[in-house]
Design a protein around this motif. Structure first.
Motif, mmCIF file in Angstrom:
data_model
loop_
_atom_site.group_PDB
_atom_site.id
_atom_site.type_symbol
_atom_site.label_atom_id
_atom_site.label_comp_id
_atom_site.label_asym_id
_atom_site.label_seq_id
_atom_site.Cartn_x
_atom_site.Cartn_y
_atom_site.Cartn_z
ATOM 1 N N ASP A 123 19.942 4.049 -33.245
ATOM 2 C CA ASP A 123 19.290 5.329 -32.998
ATOM 3 C C ASP A 123 20.344 6.430 -33.100
ATOM 4 N N PRO A 124 19.940 7.712 -33.134
ATOM 5 C CA PRO A 124 20.896 8.803 -33.375
ATOM 6 C C PRO A 124 22.033 8.898 -32.365
ATOM 7 N N SER A 125 21.842 8.412 -31.134
ATOM 8 C CA SER A 125 22.867 8.577 -30.105
ATOM 9 C C SER A 125 24.121 7.760 -30.386
ATOM 10 N N TYR A 126 24.039 6.743 -31.236
ATOM 11 C CA TYR A 126 25.194 5.881 -31.506
ATOM 12 C C TYR A 126 26.058 6.401 -32.649
ATOM 13 N N LEU A 127 25.500 7.246 -33.509
ATOM 14 C CA LEU A 127 26.267 7.805 -34.625
ATOM 15 C C LEU A 127 25.929 9.293 -34.758
ATOM 16 N N SER A 128 26.401 10.068 -33.794
ATOM 17 C CA SER A 128 26.028 11.489 -33.730
ATOM 18 C C SER A 128 26.574 12.304 -34.900
ATOM 19 N N ASP A 129 27.619 11.783 -35.571
ATOM 20 C CA ASP A 129 28.177 12.519 -36.707
ATOM 21 C C ASP A 129 27.405 12.262 -38.003
ATOM 22 N N LYS A 130 26.397 11.406 -37.953
ATOM 23 C CA LYS A 130 25.616 11.114 -39.150
ATOM 24 C C LYS A 130 24.173 11.625 -39.043
ATOM 25 N N VAL A 131 23.930 12.511 -38.081
ATOM 26 C CA VAL A 131 22.593 13.081 -37.913
ATOM 27 C C VAL A 131 22.698 14.595 -37.780
ATOM 28 N N LYS A 132 21.566 15.254 -37.957
ATOM 29 C CA LYS A 132 21.505 16.708 -37.735
ATOM 30 C C LYS A 132 20.336 17.011 -36.798
ATOM 31 N N LYS A 133 20.507 18.058 -36.018
ATOM 32 C CA LYS A 133 19.447 18.479 -35.119
ATOM 33 C C LYS A 133 18.371 19.197 -35.930
ATOM 34 N N VAL A 134 17.128 18.757 -35.795
ATOM 35 C CA VAL A 134 16.034 19.341 -36.577
ATOM 36 C C VAL A 134 14.969 19.990 -35.691
ATOM 37 N N GLY A 135 15.175 19.946 -34.382
ATOM 38 C CA GLY A 135 14.210 20.576 -33.489
ATOM 39 C C GLY A 135 14.357 20.039 -32.083
ATOM 40 N N ARG A 136 13.425 20.442 -31.230
ATOM 41 C CA ARG A 136 13.401 19.972 -29.845
ATOM 42 C C ARG A 136 11.957 19.703 -29.443
ATOM 43 N N VAL A 137 11.779 18.784 -28.525
ATOM 44 C CA VAL A 137 10.447 18.474 -27.999
ATOM 45 C C VAL A 137 10.389 18.905 -26.538
ATOM 46 N N ALA A 138 9.371 19.679 -26.190
ATOM 47 C CA ALA A 138 9.108 20.049 -24.804
ATOM 48 C C ALA A 138 8.009 19.145 -24.268
ATOM 49 N N PHE A 141 6.557 17.134 -14.010
ATOM 50 C CA PHE A 141 7.967 17.031 -14.363
ATOM 51 C C PHE A 141 8.147 17.583 -15.777
ATOM 52 N N PHE A 142 9.104 18.483 -15.964
ATOM 53 C CA PHE A 142 9.335 19.098 -17.274
ATOM 54 C C PHE A 142 10.652 18.614 -17.871
ATOM 55 N N GLU A 143 10.672 18.519 -19.211
ATOM 56 C CA GLU A 143 11.926 18.223 -19.901
ATOM 57 C C GLU A 143 11.877 18.754 -21.331
ATOM 58 N N ILE A 144 13.048 19.005 -21.889
ATOM 59 C CA ILE A 144 13.209 19.335 -23.309
ATOM 60 C C ILE A 144 14.313 18.431 -23.854
ATOM 61 N N TYR A 145 14.077 17.805 -24.997
ATOM 62 C CA TYR A 145 15.140 17.011 -25.606
ATOM 63 C C TYR A 145 15.273 17.341 -27.083
ATOM 64 N N ASP A 146 16.485 17.179 -27.601
ATOM 65 C CA ASP A 146 16.766 17.464 -29.008
ATOM 66 C C ASP A 146 16.226 16.354 -29.894
ATOM 67 N N ARG A 147 15.838 16.750 -31.078
ATOM 68 C CA ARG A 147 15.310 15.801 -32.065
ATOM 69 C C ARG A 147 16.244 15.777 -33.266
ATOM 70 N N PHE A 148 16.628 14.558 -33.695
ATOM 71 C CA PHE A 148 17.608 14.403 -34.769
ATOM 72 C C PHE A 148 17.046 13.583 -35.933
ATOM 73 N N GLU A 149 17.585 13.839 -37.110
ATOM 74 C CA GLU A 149 17.279 13.037 -38.294
ATOM 75 C C GLU A 149 18.586 12.682 -38.995
ATOM 76 N N PRO A 150 18.663 11.505 -39.647
ATOM 77 C CA PRO A 150 19.910 11.105 -40.316
ATOM 78 C C PRO A 150 20.187 11.953 -41.556
ATOM 79 N N VAL A 151 21.470 12.162 -41.830
ATOM 80 C CA VAL A 151 21.877 12.917 -43.026
ATOM 81 C C VAL A 151 22.762 12.070 -43.929
ATOM 82 N N ASN A 152 23.064 10.848 -43.521
ATOM 83 C CA ASN A 152 23.957 9.998 -44.311
ATOM 84 C C ASN A 152 23.198 9.239 -45.383
ATOM 85 N N ASN A 153 23.935 8.676 -46.312
ATOM 86 C CA ASN A 153 23.379 7.778 -47.326
ATOM 87 C C ASN A 153 23.808 6.352 -46.982
#
Length: 477
Positions: free
Chosen positions: A315-330, A412-424
């Motif tokens: 998942d994105p948390s293990y390779l943060s340098d290979k993903v980009k932030k594309v939004g957030r979910v509330a 209970f409220f939360e917002i979290y970042d949403r990521f997608e991979p950018v690597n090949n």
């Protein structure tokens, strides 16, 4: 009612004890410093599905997680865990009932009864570990009220969403969709849906904008209006899936949902992987992915040991340098003591609030479930309101959805970042999943899983299962 897919989803039992015993035995025989075909990092739903599918294919899989529990971001929490996560306390109020009777999904999603995820479940043969129940209703928000979503010509004629003449036009359109067969030119009515846009097809039937809105967002489940200027074939297929899923069990919605929440799904696929020789290691700190001089991943190191593999899935948390932030979910998680008003006292529903009804760029979703699905104590209900965040204030942003709920006991409220991979993956051997979106259905999530499977294996996942025959057999059993 309990769905007839139970012929395939045969037995109801908790997997927790049996899985723990199985894995403890498995881990006692395994060491990390070996070579594998694939190492999977994180036990979220996507990663567990892939681990199970790859193990069934005969690949040697090592599955690791820095946490000491299954599910990752898609885990289900009991009341104490929920309280600790959002309130920093282990002592929720007694009036909410027993903590162990809560199974609150952090990424709540329903399944289409005839959809891709159900086909994956059957293909992987994990259905014997799970039990499902139909979701009572599917609703759409329009002009300040919520309405049952019509999905067939018969429902179009009885819907209060539309006036008399609009009902007739909508009925004709639904008949066209129901009769459409890709391999039967006679059903195409002279339209090549791979070339004409959804807007052009819809305009042929003269439908009002409000009708187009609920069809596009609450039936075809598009997340914005860009679909209108794309080939119509995708929208027609989505509408047919909705109608076929609705007809599958003759319930009030096209959706099903597992008893005890989605936390059962990662464990079911984890068990599948273990049965086929997969090795699981929880509570492994760091889990550092190792790369050679050419930038290709070759293994994972934890606690001084390195497991080697040709491919790394995570998942994105293990390779943060290979993903980009594309939004957030509330998201707002609400505990209630009653059904949602104007839903016929339903114990489980989905409500979609289309973007234009709220003056937003994206839709809002309400997921609602209860003790009927064993996710809360008797007479307690869980409502989760979510959307793609457009501000930093979820309390204000989610208010239109929360206002539909009536009296709420706790929120209970939360917002979290949403990521997608950018690597090949061809360049670095790393296959990274996308974060979970705000939708309360699985169609986009399972599409990511199927696409990742194809990239990892180089082949298509065969999902040609006979759901009709299975359901017919169930009806007779």
């Amino acid at each position: 009612m309990r769905v007839s897919l139970i012929y395939l989803l045969t037995s109801v039992f908790s997997l927790h004890l049996s899985i723990s015993i199985f894995y403890l035995f498995s881990l006692s025989l395994s060491r990390m410093d070996q070579e594998y075909d694939v190492i999977v990092l994180g036990t979220g739903l996507k990663e567990c599905i892939l681990s199970g599918l790859l193990s069934v294919d005969g690949l040697k899989v090592l599955h690791m997680d820095r946490n000491d529990y299954y599910g990752g971001e898609s885990s289900s929490l009991n009341l104490v865990q929920l309280w600790k996560r959002f309130r920093g306390s282990n002592t929720p109020p007694e009036n909410l009932g027993a903590s162990k009777e809560y199974n609150v999904d952090m990424i709540p999603k329903f399944m289409m009864a005839n959809g891709t995820l159900v086909r994956v479940l059957i293909h992987a043969n994990v259905t014997k570990y799970l039990n499902f129940k139909a979701v009572d209703g599917s609703f759409v928000y329009q002009k300040g009220k919520i309405y049952k979503v019509p999905a067939t010509d018969v429902e179009a004629l009885t819907s209060t969403l539309m006036g008399l003449f609009e009902k007739r036009r909508a009925r004709k359109f639904f008949i066209y969709v129901q009769d459409y067969e890709e391999t039967d030119p006679k059903s195409h009515e002279g339209l090549d849906l791979t070339k004409v846009t959804a807007r052009e097809v819809i305009s042929k039937y003269g439908l009002d904008d409000s009708t187009v809105e609920f069809i596009g967002h609450a039936v075809a489940l598009h997340r914005d209006d860009s679909y209108l200027d794309k080939p119509a074939i995708d929208t027609i297929k989505r509408m047919k899936l909705y109608a076929e899923s609705l007809a599958r069990f003759k319930g009030g919605s096209p959706y099903i949902y597992p008893l005890y929440g989605l936390g059962e799904l990662p464990q079911a696929f984890a068990r599948l992987s273990a049965v086929y020789g997969g090795t699981y290691m929880l509570n492994k700190p760091e889990c550092k992915v190792e790369f050679d001089e050419n930038g290709k991943a070759y293994g994972v190191t934890s606690e001084g040991e390195t497991a080697k593999a040709k491919k790394i899935v995570c998942d994105p948390s293990y390779l943060s340098d290979k993903v980009k932030k594309v939004g957030r979910v509330a998201r707002a998680v609400c505990i209630m003591s009653h059904p949602i008003p104007d839903t016929n006292n339903s114990h489980s529903v989905q409500i979609i609030l289309p973007q234009n009804q709220l003056g937003r760029k994206s839709d809002m979703y309400v997921f609602f479930c209860s003790y009927a699905h064993n996710v809360a104590p008797k007479d307690k209900y869980i409502a989760i309101v979510s959307t793609e965040a457009e501000t930093d204030n979820p309390q204000v942003e989610l208010k239109p959805g929360i206002d539909l709920l009536g009296t709420v006991d706790e929120t209970f409220f939360e917002i979290y970042d949403r990521f997608e991979p950018v690597n090949n993956p061809l360049d670095d051997n790393c296959f990274v999943s996308a974060s979970y979106d705000a939708t309360t259905h699985f169609e986009s999530t399972v599409a990511d899983v199927v696409a990742m499977y194809s990239k990892i294996t180089g082949k298509e996942l065969d999902l040609t299962v006979d759901l009709s025959a299975a359901s017919a057999a169930a009806e007779q059993s």
